[in-house]
Design a protein around this motif. Structure first.
Motif, short mmCIF file in Angstrom:
data_model
loop_
_atom_site.label_atom_id
_atom_site.label_comp_id
_atom_site.label_asym_id
_atom_site.label_seq_id
_atom_site.Cartn_x
_atom_site.Cartn_y
_atom_site.Cartn_z
N ILE A 89 0.85 -1.19 0.00
CA ILE A 89 0.00 0.00 0.00
C ILE A 89 0.88 1.24 0.00
N ASN A 124 -3.87 1.49 -3.32
CA ASN A 124 -3.60 0.06 -3.48
C ASN A 124 -3.44 -0.24 -4.97
N ALA A 130 -6.32 -5.23 0.86
CA ALA A 130 -5.64 -4.89 2.12
C ALA A 130 -6.72 -4.72 3.18
N ILE A 133 -7.21 -1.92 7.95
CA ILE A 133 -6.33 -0.76 7.82
C ILE A 133 -6.54 0.18 9.00
N ASP A 171 -11.32 -1.56 4.59
CA ASP A 171 -10.38 -2.30 3.75
C ASP A 171 -10.12 -1.48 2.49
N TYR A 203 -1.68 -2.59 8.26
CA TYR A 203 -2.72 -3.32 7.54
C TYR A 203 -2.30 -4.78 7.40
N ILE A 205 -2.66 -8.45 4.97
CA ILE A 205 -3.00 -9.15 3.74
C ILE A 205 -3.29 -10.60 4.12
N THR A 317 1.79 -5.57 7.77
CA THR A 317 2.69 -4.49 7.35
C THR A 317 2.54 -3.28 8.26
#
Length: 453
Positions: A89, A124, A130, A133, A171, A203, A205, A317
């Protein structure tokens, strides 16, 4: 029938990134952990062998790993690093100190309330969702409480106890973008640059990884099998045999192939099968076949089976953007007449020097000087005004105006000098001095003492 378990291969990766104040990647690292998890409470798995594809996308050197035995409820782990250059992202923060025009302004004025507008943009560009967030924007001390423009995605609130704006609850779909605008103000009391507050993005994944690892795990668990021969009632020297497998574990097991030889007949082939069937816990599978033998047949059985597994992937992340530093604009000026005194009623040529000192921390692109030519003094013409910055004379980007333009000598005049486009020649840097020189003539000044200039 109890739920069939599968051994879990969990690929969990973590990306940590630091962005500079101007949104460039300053550092980034990614680490991963592959964990083989045995979810059963009573059955171990053994003879475990892990094959990995895509190891070139990681720091791993081997493609095969002898995992061995994993006890009930136990785990086996393998750690690795992943070379990455950018986070999935994109995070960008724009800090504008004069949001009234389309240009991005980056400095604040000393001892003046300056509005600051922060726009945080998430993009994104991938084909992956993602999720979960969360963005945290720190509001530094010295800034007033922020005003948050309601975002189109998620919700945002200011938490005064921690001085953070928290944006979350959404998201980001593939190709999507989300924006948050925060307005605040600051009144600088020092000339050193002011930090506008760091931004932290987190965030997750799910279902994908930064690495390209493709694991395949072979392992086995508890299984029973047996062969029951019965002499045929219709054919002499023939035996009706039943082969049966029973899954005695908590796992789903895959029966792949079976090879049987008749030991009592010199190991002659008796049966070759590839069932490829799934056996749920406590489920059996059987197969009936017939062999010829003058005596009770004795078999040697070889079979291949494995415990079913599933692969789970996730990436967590964290991106920390360092605070944008806002330089502070402050200038000081002095005006020098030479000579400092003149005789009354005489016409005396004089020179004026205006020194403009950049005593702030901001590099300036433009400077405006509003000067006064007092009554009884003749103002200079534009071609007589000289402007220097350091040892360089400034001739372009200069605008000069005298107001009123045709005022008599007996009237005070305003001299306006604007210098723009200084960034094209390196800017008006902190610590530098700009000098403005021009001549005037004391045109019969009155003996009243001092003139306001």
């Amino acid at each position: 029938m109890s739920e069939a378990l599968k051994v879990v291969i969990d690929l969990s990766e973590k990306v940590d990134c630091v962005l500079s104040g101007d949104n460039k990647v300053k550092s980034i690292s990614a680490k991963g952990t592959l964990t083989v998890k045995n979810p059963s409470r009573r059955n171990k798995v053994w003879s475990c062998e892990l094959q990995l594809g895509g190891v070139s996308s990681t720091s791993l050197k081997e493609e095969r790993y002898d995992v061995g035995e994993v006890p009930a409820g136990g785990t086996w782990t393998l750690e690795y690093n992943i070379p990455v250059s950018i986070p999935l992202i994109s995070l960008k923060e724009t800090v504008d100190t004069y949001p009234k025009d389309s240009a991005i302004n980056w400095a604040v004025a000393f001892n003046r309330v300056t509005p600051v507008r922060c726009i945080i943009t998430l993009t994104n560009p991938s084909d992956i969702f993602a999720r979960n967030i969360e963005v945290r924007k720190r509001i530094p001390k010295g800034f007033g409480d922020p005003s948050i423009e309601p975002p189109q995605t998620g919700s945002a609130e200011y938490v005064s106890e921690t001085r953070e704006v928290i944006w979350r609850g959404f998201d980001l779909a593939p190709g999507a973008e989300a924006t948050l605008a925060i307005n605040m103000a600051v009144k600088p009391e020092e000339v050193k640059p002011i930090g506008a507050g760091e931004v932290k993005l987190t965030y997750q994944i799910v279902g994908s990884t930064a690495s390209s690892l493709t694991p395949d795990l072979y392992c086995i668990s508890d299984l029973r099998f047996g062969v029951e021969p019965a002499e045929s009632l219709s054919k002499p020297n023939f035996w009706d045999c039943t082969l049966e497998f029973l899954n005695t574990s908590d796992f789903m097991e895959l029966l792949l192939d079976v090879e049987m030889s008749l030991v009592s007949d010199g190991r002659s082939p008796a049966l070759s099968l590839s069932p490829n069937v799934e056996l749920l816990p406590h489920q059996s599978w059987s197969y009936t076949f017939q062999v010829e033998s003058p005596e009770l047949p004795v078999f040697e059985t070889k079979f291949n089976y494995r415990v079913a597994y599933e692969v789970k992937r996730s990436v967590y992340t964290t991106v920390v953007k360092e605070e944008t530093l806002l330089p502070v604009m402050k200038v000081e000026a002095e005006k020098i007449f030479a000579p400092a005194e003149v005789d009354a009623y005489d016409k005396t040529p004089m020179s004026v020097t205006v020194n403009v000192f950049n005593v702030g921390s901001a590099e300036l692109d433009a400077v405006s000087i509003i000067d006064t030519v007092p009554e009884d003094f003749r103002a200079p013409t534009s071609d007589k005004i000289k402007i220097t910055l350091g040892d360089r004379e400034i001739t372009s980007g200069v605008t000069i105006a005298l107001e009123p333009p045709s005022a008599p000598i007996e009237q005070s005049k305003t001299l306006k000098i604007a210098v723009a486009g200084l960034s094209k020649i390196g800017g008006f840097k902190p610590g530098q001095t700009m000098k403005v020189f021009y001549p005037v003539v004391a045109w019969g000044p009155k003996p009243k003492g001092k003139y306001l200039a």
